[in-house]
Design a protein around this motif. Structure first.
Motif, short mmCIF file in Angstrom:
data_model
loop_
_atom_site.label_atom_id
_atom_site.label_comp_id
_atom_site.label_asym_id
_atom_site.label_seq_id
_atom_site.Cartn_x
_atom_site.Cartn_y
_atom_site.Cartn_z
N LEU A 42 42.40 26.89 33.07
CA LEU A 42 43.67 26.18 32.97
C LEU A 42 44.57 26.71 31.85
CD1 LEU A 42 42.54 22.46 33.51
CD2 LEU A 42 43.52 24.04 35.18
N GLU A 43 43.99 27.27 30.81
CA GLU A 43 44.79 27.59 29.63
C GLU A 43 44.95 29.08 29.34
OE1 GLU A 43 43.31 25.39 26.27
OE2 GLU A 43 42.79 23.68 27.53
N GLU A 44 44.08 29.95 29.90
CA GLU A 44 44.13 31.35 29.49
C GLU A 44 44.13 32.33 30.65
OE1 GLU A 44 41.93 32.81 25.73
OE2 GLU A 44 40.80 33.76 27.37
N ARG A 45 43.52 31.98 31.76
CA ARG A 45 43.36 32.91 32.88
C ARG A 45 44.71 33.21 33.53
NH1 ARG A 45 42.82 32.55 38.41
NH2 ARG A 45 41.42 34.09 39.40
N PRO A 46 45.02 34.49 33.80
CA PRO A 46 46.26 34.84 34.50
C PRO A 46 46.29 34.18 35.89
CG PRO A 46 45.27 36.80 33.54
CD PRO A 46 44.26 35.70 33.40
N ASP A 47 47.42 33.62 36.23
CA ASP A 47 47.57 32.94 37.53
C ASP A 47 48.20 33.90 38.52
OD1 ASP A 47 47.72 31.14 39.57
OD2 ASP A 47 49.40 30.00 38.75
N ASN A 48 47.37 34.76 39.12
CA ASN A 48 47.91 35.79 40.03
C ASN A 48 47.30 35.75 41.42
OD1 ASN A 48 45.34 36.65 39.46
ND2 ASN A 48 45.89 38.76 38.95
N GLY A 49 46.55 34.71 41.73
CA GLY A 49 45.97 34.59 43.06
C GLY A 49 44.69 35.34 43.27
N SER A 50 44.14 35.96 42.22
CA SER A 50 42.88 36.70 42.36
C SER A 50 41.74 35.73 42.66
CB SER A 50 42.56 37.47 41.07
OG SER A 50 41.27 38.04 41.14
N PRO A 51 40.80 36.12 43.53
CA PRO A 51 39.66 35.24 43.84
C PRO A 51 38.59 35.25 42.76
CG PRO A 51 39.46 37.30 45.06
CD PRO A 51 40.78 37.36 44.35
N TYR A 52 38.67 36.21 41.82
CA TYR A 52 37.63 36.34 40.80
C TYR A 52 37.89 35.37 39.65
CZ TYR A 52 36.36 40.54 43.35
OH TYR A 52 35.98 41.41 44.34
N VAL A 53 36.81 34.88 39.06
CA VAL A 53 36.93 33.92 37.97
C VAL A 53 37.43 34.60 36.70
CG1 VAL A 53 35.66 32.35 36.45
CG2 VAL A 53 35.12 32.41 38.89
N PHE A 54 36.78 35.68 36.30
CA PHE A 54 37.09 36.32 35.01
C PHE A 54 37.97 37.55 35.21
CE2 PHE A 54 33.07 34.05 34.26
CZ PHE A 54 33.49 33.22 33.24
N LEU A 55 39.11 37.54 34.52
CA LEU A 55 40.11 38.60 34.70
C LEU A 55 40.52 39.19 33.35
CD1 LEU A 55 42.51 36.79 37.22
CD2 LEU A 55 40.62 38.33 37.78
N LYS A 56 41.03 40.41 33.40
CA LYS A 56 41.66 41.00 32.24
C LYS A 56 43.01 40.33 32.00
CE LYS A 56 39.73 45.60 33.27
NZ LYS A 56 40.07 47.02 33.56
N GLN A 57 43.62 40.60 30.86
CA GLN A 57 44.94 40.05 30.58
C GLN A 57 45.96 40.53 31.60
OE1 GLN A 57 45.43 41.18 26.37
NE2 GLN A 57 45.62 39.01 25.90
N SER A 58 45.74 41.73 32.14
CA SER A 58 46.65 42.29 33.13
C SER A 58 46.52 41.59 34.49
CB SER A 58 46.37 43.78 33.32
OG SER A 58 45.05 43.99 33.83
#
Length: 398
Positions: free
Chosen positions: A296-312
């Motif tokens: 909710l607070e840090e993950r990029p909201d880009n529609g990716s199905p993966y839980v853990f993402l890079k800042q990009s």
């Protein structure tokens, strides 16, 4: 030249020579970044600067060691900083760029047909795509240097000598693939002589290694450090917590999907990349809160199905997970004392601490998703409290 400027120019040189972005970062830049951060802004590059940094971070001067005897993680450090020294001295980095890679060079017709047959064989055996790529590259390079049409014992031994400068783990992997390839060639009559006797024995007693483990108190220190330090702290804390609590492998962490978390039922369900088996765990309040806070607070909201993402917004890779936990162990104040300290040590620690807390070996095996309880038995070696019960009294001198 300043340290930061040198590392940037070296990275640009690698990019111009068609090294991939992932190779540049994983093999070189991630190591150089630590040097840059630890150096003064206007620090000039010298070999003494590198040596002091490596001694401070790893406890000894790895660059003065023999690369053949280094563990694979230390060999990567050795290679990265030797490359930076070479670029400082000559403006180039020796090695193989993608344009000159042997894997892009064509094989003679006969050797190519043998390689295709071998790859089809691995496909039938159910090898993963990563294992097939690795095997293809190793065998392709071998056939390019040593055509089967002129195979003999001297040729094979000479090839062994050419790979001897690689790390111990790399040599072991290459010899294993080549031995398997030549055995296949013998079975299918591509060659008529058995060369297996030339390969050094790789036999060792199973389950004799002692895993590196950490106490619950030490792991709590590590998690507290991750919670309050560096960028992506919510992500790093959440994935380290999942590794420590559930024993997930780094590959399973980075491939975890949002759909793997059943919030209504309070369950995390993953398919292990190594065994393909399904593992389910209850979503405990502290893991629930850590995941929710990150999503909710840090993950990029880009529609990716993966839980853990890079800042990009790109998917995280397992090497980044291991590197992050490796560095956190070094910097959080825990005394490493020669123990391994990558992400897998958290998995080892979970198993050992479960045994210490009177969990049965079958319960530990199920929690880790092991296909055989024999794999889990290695952790009994670090259950010190129980091992003490097996001690024999030392006879008194007569």
């Amino acid at each position: 030249m300043k340290v930061k400027q040198l590392s940037e120019e070296a990275a640009n040189w690698l990019a111009k020579n068609q090294y991939t972005k992932s190779t540049i970062y994983i093999n070189y830049v991630r190591f150089w970044n630590g040097l840059v951060k630890s150096s003064a802004k206007d620090a000039d590059f010298t070999k003494r600067v590198i040596a002091d940094y490596i001694i401070g971070k790893y406890g000894r001067d790895i660059l003065n060691g023999s690369p053949q005897t280094l563990p694979v993680k230390e060999y990567r450090v050795y290679r990265a900083f030797k490359a930076l020294e070479e670029f400082h001295d000559s403006g180039t980095i020796s090695g193989t760029s993608m344009t000159g890679s042997t894997v892009r060079k064509g094989l003679p017709t006969y050797e190519n047909s043998v390689l295709e047959s071998f790859m089809h064989h691995l496909e039938n055996l159910g090898y993963s795509s990563k294992s097939k790529r690795t095997s293809y590259a190793i065998v392709h390079h071998y056939l390019l240097c040593c055509p089967l049409s002129s195979i003999n014992s001297e040729q094979i031994v000479e090839h062994f000598n050419t790979i001897a400068a690689c790390s111990k783990q790399t040599v072991k992997s290459k010899l294993k693939v080549l031995k398997r390839f030549l055995a296949y060639c013998l079975e299918t009559n591509f060659i008529t002589e058995d060369y297996s006797r030339l390969f050094p024995s790789a036999k060792k007693r199973r389950y004799t290694e002692i895993p590196s483990v950490y106490t619950p108190t030490e792991i709590a220190v590590l998690l507290d450090y991750l919670k309050g330090n560096n960028q992506n702290r919510k992500r790093n804390y959440a994935l380290a917590l999942l590794t420590a609590v559930y024993g997930f492998r780094s590959g399973d962490i980075v491939n975890m999907l949002l759909s793997d978390i059943d919030w209504d039922s309070g369950i995390i369900r993953i398919v292990q990349s190594k065994t393909k088996s399904v593992v389910e765990h209850s979503l405990f309040p502290h893991t629930d809160h850590a995941l929710t806070s990150y999503l909710l607070e840090e993950r990029p909201d880009n529609g990716s199905p993966y839980v853990f993402l890079k800042q990009s917004g790109d998917q995280l890779i397992s090497t980044s997970v291991s590197s992050m936990i490796f560095n956190a162990f070094i910097n959080c104040g825990i005394s490493i004392n020669g123990r391994k300290h990558g992400s897998h040590s958290l998995r080892h620690s979970l198993a050992s601490n479960m045994l210490t807390s009177d969990s049965g070996i079958l319960e530990v095996s199920k929690a880790l998703g092991h296909e055989s309880v024999d794999t889990t038995k290695i952790y009994a070696k670090v259950d010190i409290s129980r091992l003490r019960l097996c001690g024999l009294e030392v006879p008194a001198n007569e």
